[in-house]
Structure formats: structure tokens, C-alpha cells
Enzyme design. Structure first.
Site, PDB file in Angstrom:
ATOM      1  N   LYS A 150      -1.017   7.295 -23.398  1.00  0.00           N
ATOM      2  CA  LYS A 150      -0.286   8.185 -24.857  1.00  0.00           C
ATOM      3  C   LYS A 150       0.564   7.804 -24.597  1.00  0.00           C
ATOM      4  O   LYS A 150       1.458   6.830 -24.628  1.00  0.00           O
ATOM      5  CB  LYS A 150      -0.700   9.735 -24.573  1.00  0.00           C
ATOM      6  CG  LYS A 150      -1.907  10.193 -25.274  1.00  0.00           C
ATOM      7  CD  LYS A 150      -3.334   9.466 -24.416  1.00  0.00           C
ATOM      8  CE  LYS A 150      -4.529  10.292 -24.777  1.00  0.00           C
ATOM      9  NZ  LYS A 150      -4.614  11.657 -23.546  1.00  0.00           N
ATOM     10  N   PHE A 201      -7.227  20.727 -24.447  1.00  0.00           N
ATOM     11  CA  PHE A 201      -8.258  19.499 -24.818  1.00  0.00           C
ATOM     12  C   PHE A 201      -9.372  19.334 -23.823  1.00  0.00           C
ATOM     13  O   PHE A 201      -9.551  20.102 -23.172  1.00  0.00           O
ATOM     14  CB  PHE A 201      -6.677  17.533 -23.655  1.00  0.00           C
ATOM     15  CG  PHE A 201      -7.290  16.688 -24.663  1.00  0.00           C
ATOM     16  CD1 PHE A 201      -7.800  16.733 -26.218  1.00  0.00           C
ATOM     17  CD2 PHE A 201      -7.783  16.126 -23.792  1.00  0.00           C
ATOM     18  CE1 PHE A 201      -8.362  15.005 -25.978  1.00  0.00           C
ATOM     19  CE2 PHE A 201      -8.350  14.953 -23.806  1.00  0.00           C
ATOM     20  CZ  PHE A 201      -8.834  13.959 -24.884  1.00  0.00           C
ATOM     21  N   ASP A 202     -10.143  18.788 -24.384  1.00  0.00           N
ATOM     22  CA  ASP A 202     -11.701  18.235 -23.748  1.00  0.00           C
ATOM     23  C   ASP A 202     -11.553  18.336 -22.365  1.00  0.00           C
ATOM     24  O   ASP A 202     -12.155  18.964 -21.519  1.00  0.00           O
ATOM     25  CB  ASP A 202     -12.210  17.636 -24.220  1.00  0.00           C
ATOM     26  CG  ASP A 202     -12.491  16.188 -24.692  1.00  0.00           C
ATOM     27  OD1 ASP A 202     -11.389  15.919 -24.067  1.00  0.00           O
ATOM     28  OD2 ASP A 202     -12.660  15.644 -25.464  1.00  0.00           O
ATOM     29  N   TYR A 246       1.205  -0.922   0.617  1.00  0.00           N
ATOM     30  CA  TYR A 246       0.116   0.542  -0.232  1.00  0.00           C
ATOM     31  C   TYR A 246       1.306   1.068  -0.060  1.00  0.00           C
ATOM     32  O   TYR A 246       0.916   1.970  -0.656  1.00  0.00           O
ATOM     33  CB  TYR A 246      -0.702   0.323   1.154  1.00  0.00           C
ATOM     34  CG  TYR A 246      -2.322   1.243   1.549  1.00  0.00           C
ATOM     35  CD1 TYR A 246      -3.454   0.992   0.680  1.00  0.00           C
ATOM     36  CD2 TYR A 246      -1.930   2.105   1.709  1.00  0.00           C
ATOM     37  CE1 TYR A 246      -4.182   2.123   0.568  1.00  0.00           C
ATOM     38  CE2 TYR A 246      -2.639   3.636   1.768  1.00  0.00           C
ATOM     39  CZ  TYR A 246      -3.805   3.527   0.623  1.00  0.00           C
ATOM     40  OH  TYR A 246      -4.727   4.537   1.114  1.00  0.00           O
ATOM     41  N   ALA A 293       0.900  14.612 -22.428  1.00  0.00           N
ATOM     42  CA  ALA A 293       0.140  13.356 -22.901  1.00  0.00           C
ATOM     43  C   ALA A 293       0.973  12.598 -24.054  1.00  0.00           C
ATOM     44  O   ALA A 293       1.515  11.530 -24.362  1.00  0.00           O
ATOM     45  CB  ALA A 293      -1.003  13.527 -23.030  1.00  0.00           C
ATOM     46  N   ASP A 352       1.012  20.544 -20.706  1.00  0.00           N
ATOM     47  CA  ASP A 352       0.050  18.926 -20.777  1.00  0.00           C
ATOM     48  C   ASP A 352       0.675  17.768 -21.747  1.00  0.00           C
ATOM     49  O   ASP A 352       0.807  18.598 -23.009  1.00  0.00           O
ATOM     50  CB  ASP A 352      -1.376  19.220 -21.451  1.00  0.00           C
ATOM     51  CG  ASP A 352      -2.286  18.325 -21.487  1.00  0.00           C
ATOM     52  OD1 ASP A 352      -1.568  17.186 -21.028  1.00  0.00           O
ATOM     53  OD2 ASP A 352      -3.624  18.806 -21.696  1.00  0.00           O
ATOM     54  N   HIS A 370     -19.729  14.856 -25.690  1.00  0.00           N
ATOM     55  CA  HIS A 370     -19.486  13.951 -27.096  1.00  0.00           C
ATOM     56  C   HIS A 370     -19.312  12.529 -26.990  1.00  0.00           C
ATOM     57  O   HIS A 370     -19.695  11.446 -27.030  1.00  0.00           O
ATOM     58  CB  HIS A 370     -18.592  14.109 -27.568  1.00  0.00           C
ATOM     59  CG  HIS A 370     -16.912  14.354 -26.813  1.00  0.00           C
ATOM     60  ND1 HIS A 370     -17.262  15.110 -26.036  1.00  0.00           N
ATOM     61  CD2 HIS A 370     -16.364  13.607 -26.424  1.00  0.00           C
ATOM     62  CE1 HIS A 370     -15.803  15.379 -25.830  1.00  0.00           C
ATOM     63  NE2 HIS A 370     -15.091  14.425 -25.826  1.00  0.00           N
TER      64      HIS A 370
HETATM   65  C1  LIG Z   1      -5.638  12.303 -23.439  1.00  0.00           C
HETATM   66  C2  LIG Z   1      -5.587  13.783 -22.914  1.00  0.00           C
HETATM   67  C3  LIG Z   1      -5.631  14.240 -21.500  1.00  0.00           C
HETATM   68  C4  LIG Z   1      -6.753  13.092 -20.512  1.00  0.00           C
HETATM   69  O1  LIG Z   1      -6.427  12.231 -20.076  1.00  0.00           O
HETATM   70  P1  LIG Z   1      -6.480  10.720 -20.020  1.00  0.00           P
HETATM   71  O2  LIG Z   1      -5.919   9.746 -19.694  1.00  0.00           O
HETATM   72  O3  LIG Z   1      -7.726  10.906 -21.111  1.00  0.00           O
HETATM   73  O4  LIG Z   1      -7.765  11.272 -19.310  1.00  0.00           O
HETATM   74  C5  LIG Z   1      -5.244  15.220 -21.064  1.00  0.00           C
HETATM   75  N1  LIG Z   1      -4.742  16.169 -22.348  1.00  0.00           N
HETATM   76  C6  LIG Z   1      -4.491  15.897 -23.727  1.00  0.00           C
HETATM   77  C7  LIG Z   1      -3.849  16.327 -24.086  1.00  0.00           C
HETATM   78  C8  LIG Z   1      -4.778  14.034 -24.102  1.00  0.00           C
HETATM   79  O5  LIG Z   1      -4.701  13.713 -25.017  1.00  0.00           O
END
Ligand SMILES: *Cc1c(COP(=O)(O)O)cnc(C)c1O
Length: 462
Positions: A259, A125-126, A73, A218, A216, A453
């Protein structure tokens, strides 16, 4: 230019069978899914290009490391292994695992934003946009004009427009800007990379005004690969050196490891300075929302797979094949005269659906229309990155008009072969030839307030 495919730097050891349904079965599946691609079952899709998130194939080394997972843990061995790997890649003092990218946003954004504050990005990003709004803030996009011209080929179309960013800071008031978020690569603009010079310029503005800069992250490795290949002065630097330079210019990052972590689940929050006052808040939010700080919502085995994935994604042979695969699809679309956000980005191809269906208004979602058509005719699943995804104005409730109506073909990492991609392109070509007969789009018959969406129900307009 004829399309050239770069051979895979791996061979296949384990296979996962896929099947294609009949046209009648697919029509039935679309109806039951209320024409929402997220409501289709994965096994009903022949080629699944809905997302490159968490859909990659893990390597033998990752699978082997899973057996090494320490499920303690607190203070598990796997946690320290991940810390070592992530610090090596990003060069940050503080790294916090979380269960995915949006968890990182949920943990961080409320510490930077509140009612009346604004966040600036080169395109949110969304989920990041949603977490800005959930924190009480409002998102402001300052992507460069080039990103809005899908046909204009240029490197680094994901860049922030620095003049627009400064003007936005002045317009909304310096004291009201909580954070600047730089998305690399710029997902919503078509996976377009951001140049090191742009990161440097954004960082200089942030420093001048005392605004925190958050990456951000990813697709950090794909972005680093584009810098190495296309930006003067970087061809001799390694992917890790470029990554550390890029992150050294920012203050913090959120990362969806689904990603470029090449794992099925995972995320990170990073803070450069170990004395930063924000770290205490991150730890409290992680313990409340994700779990104890040494696992952050993940199993020990997930931490292991991520520690290995972060290293594998920095391999240039892998990145050359990865970006090469996307470029192959782009080159085939060029031959067929099909417009997309060009050049292709790092993780997929964003077809310009507004160009394919000029007669379908944004209120009828041309990019969603193309996505439905790809499933109907080929069992291919992908999604709208346009007005359907953007949603309604949070203040007026009115449908917003997106900058682009893109249908995104996101390519999972290390999963599909050249023949699969040829099948996808051939299906798109057939749809284009028949585009005039696809007269109307879709209307929403039910939607939730945020990120609609994923859940909305639609019906064809007849
Ligand atoms: C996928 C993504 C996120 C969110 O990540 P999740 O793992 O899907 O929660 C944030 N920013 C960007 C640019 C992304 O491509």
C-alpha cells in the site's frame, strides 16, 4: 460542489495497454470465474479496482534502485538502505522486512495470542482477523458508531471507541487481552482515518492496563495526510513528523508495504523498543517462515524499491493528488445521489450497496452483486467488503451479518487518469438507474473455512 480533479504531480513515461472485452465475452468470463472477482484474469479487466495492494506504479527512482539491488543472502547493502529509510520514517529501533502484510501478522500474532486470548481493534482487516483466529485468539471490534453511519460526514470516522474498548477489556478480562491493533487508515471502515488524539487515547488505555499496542500501518502516510489537513495543531508539521509522533505512541507495527510503500511486494514488522523481549521471537518466526532476517522473503531489489517508496509516499504533493483523486470520485457520486462511506477514505470509495439494493438481503450479498454488475456492464473489477467477505462465525458456522455492505473501488497508486475514473462513475450511475431490475443476489456453492471470499464459488439466485 462540483467535482474538481487535482492534476498529477508526475508525467507518464511508460504505458501498459489495456483492452475491453465484449459484453458476451465478459458474461462468459464471469461464469468461468464462478462469479468470484478473484478468479477473473487481470487481462480480462478493463479497469482493475480490485485492490490498491501491490498495484501501484513505481517511479523512475524506484526502477533505477532495482538495478542497485544487492542479492547477498546475509547483510546485503539493500537491507541497510531499507533500515535507514524505514527508521527515518517510523522512528523505531527494530525493523524487520517480510514479504507482505500478512507475513508480518503471521510472524507477530502467535507471540501475542493463544487459545482463550482476545485481540481488540478499531476493525480488523480480513487477513489480520484470520491471523488472530489462527493464533487461537478471537477478534473484537470497537470502532466508533460514526463509522457505521455511511451518510454522516465527519473527519476521523476510523477512530476506536475508547469507552467501548475499556468496557470490552473489563468484559473479557484484562488478563485475556493479548494485543490492541489500531488500523490506520481503517480499511474495513472505508479507509477512514484515525486522529492523533484517538491514537493518544488508545495508547493511554493500553499503557494503563499494560496491553501492547500494535499499529496495522498499511496506509500510514494517507492517515498522516488526513491528520495534517483536518486535525487542529498539525497543519505545519511534515508527514514524517506526524508519522513518527503516531508510531511513537504505539509499541509495534505490522505493515503491508504494497500500500503506502508503493511497491509490488513487501512488508515490515517494527518494534519501538530495541530491548523488547518480543524481538527474539520475531527473528525466529521470520527465519522459519520468511527467510534470513536481512531479507525476510524479499529479493535485494525489492528492499531497494521499498526504501525509495517509503520516502516518496511522504511527499505532500503526491498525497494531495492521491487523496484528491479519491475525493473527485466522491464528488461525482454526490452529484449523482449515490451513497458511499462519506467522506471518502484514503485509498478508495466504498459504495453503500445496501442502499443501492435495499431489496437484496445480506445473505445474498448486495455488495458482491454490485461488484459483479460493474464487471458485467463495464469490465470494471472491484470487490465486496461486506457480509461475503466477513464469512461465517468460527464457532457456530453461521453467516455473520457485516456492519456494512460496501462495494470497494480501491484506486491503485499513480495508475489511472481522470478519464478512467469518469468511466467508472458513469457505469455506476447506469447501474443505479437499473437497480430495481437487479432483483436477487448470489449464493455460495463452495467455500473454504477461512478467508473464503478469495476462493469461494458462487452462482446467481434466479
Ligand atoms: C493489505 C492489508 C493487510 C495485509 O497485507 P498484505 O500485504 O495484503 O498481506 C493488513 N492490514 C491492512 C489494513 C491491509 O490493508
Amino acid at each position: 460542489m462540483t467535482a474538481k480533479y487535482i492534476p498529477e504531480p508526475f508525467r507518464i513515461k511508460s504505458v501498459e495497454p489495456i483492452k475491453i472485452l465484449t459484453p458476451a465475452e465478459r458474461e462468459q468470463k464471469l461464469r468461468t470465474a464462478c462469479y468470484n472477482m478473484f478468479h477473473l484474469a487481470g487481462e480480462d479487466c478493463y479497469i482493475d479496482l480490485l485492490t490498491d495492494s501491490g498495484t501501484g506504479a513505481m517511479s523512475v527512482h524506484q526502477w533505477a534502485s532495482i538495478m542497485e539491488g544487492d542479492e547477498a543472502y546475509a547483510g546485503a547493502k539493500s537491507y541497510f538502505k531499507l533500515m535507514e529509510s524505514a527508521k527515518d520514517v517510523f522512528g523505531y529501533d527494530f525493523i524487520q522486512p517480510v514479504h507482505q502484510g500478512r507475513a508480518a501478522e503471521k510472524v507477530l500474532m502467535p507471540l501475542l495470542l493463544s487459545e482463550g486470548k482476545f485481540a481488540i481493534s478499531n476493525l480488523f482487516f480480513d487477513t489480520t482477523r484470520a491471523h488472530v483466529i489462527l493464533s487461537g485468539g478471537r477478534p473484537l471490534d470497537c470502532v466508533g458508531e460514526l463509522a457505521k453511519k455511511p451518510k454522516q460526514r465527519a473527519p476521523f470516522k476510523g477512530n476506536m471507541d475508547i469507552a467501548k474498548m475499556e468496557e470490552t477489556i473489563r468484559q473479557y478480562g484484562l488478563q485475556n487481552i493479548g494485543v490492541v491493533v489500531l488500523t490506520v487508515t481503517n480499511n474495513a471502515a472505508g479507509g477512514q482515518p484515525v486522529s492523533m488524539q484517538n491514537v493518544r487515547d488508545v495508547a493511554a488505555v493500553c499503557r494503563r492496563y499494560g496491553i501492547p499496542l500494535c499499529i496495522d500501518a498499511a496506509r500510514f502516510a494517507e492517515n498522516a495526510y488526513f491528520i495534517k489537513r483536518d486535525e487542529p495543531g498539525y497543519s505545519d508539521k511534515s508527514i514524517k513528523e506526524i508519522t513518527r509522533e503516531m508510531f511513537g505512541l504505539a509499541d509495534m507495527f505490522t505493515l503491508s508495504a504494497k500500500k503506502d510503500g508503493i511497491v509490488n511486494i513487501g512488508g515490515l514488522v517494527g518494534v519501538k523498543d530495541k530491548n523488547s523481549s518480543i524481538i527474539a521471537g520475531i527473528k525466529v518466526n521470520v527465519i522459519n517462515n520468511e527467510g534470513f532476517i536481512t531479507y525476510g522473503g524479499l529479493a535485494g531489489r525489492d528492499l531497494e524499491a521499498l526504501a525509495v517508496g517509503l520516502q516518496e509516499v511522504c511527499d505532500e504533493h503526491y498525497l494531495r493528488y492521491r487523496v484528491g483523486q479519491i475525493e473527485y470520485v466522491g464528488a461525482r457520486l454526490d452529484e449523482a445521489g449515490i451513497a458511499y462511506q462519506s467522506p471518502v477514505g484514503g485509498h478508495g470509495v466504498f459504495i453503500d450497496a445496501a442502499e443501492m439494493f435495499p431489496h437484496i438481503a445480506y445473505t445474498e450479498f448486495p455488495a458482491h452483486t454490485l461488484a459483479v454488475e460493474l464487471y458485467r456492464r463495464g469490465g470494471i473489477r472491484c470487490c465486496d467488503i461486506g457480509s461475503f467477505m466477513l464469512g461465517n462465525d468460527p464457532d457456530t458456522g453461521e453467516q455473520l451479518k457485516a456492519e456494512f455492505e460496501f462495494t470497494r473501488l480501491a484506486i491503485p497508486r499513480r495508475v489511472y487518469t481522470q478519464a478512467h475514473l469518469d468511466y467508472v462513475v458513469d457505469t455506476i450511475i447506469k447501474i443505479k438507474e437499473d437497480a430495481k431490475n437487479i432483483r436477487r443476489g448470489y449464493r455460495i456453492i463452495w467455500e473454504p473455512d477461512l478467508m473464503r471470499h478469495f476462493q469461494a464459488h458462487l452462482e446467481p439466485i434466479i
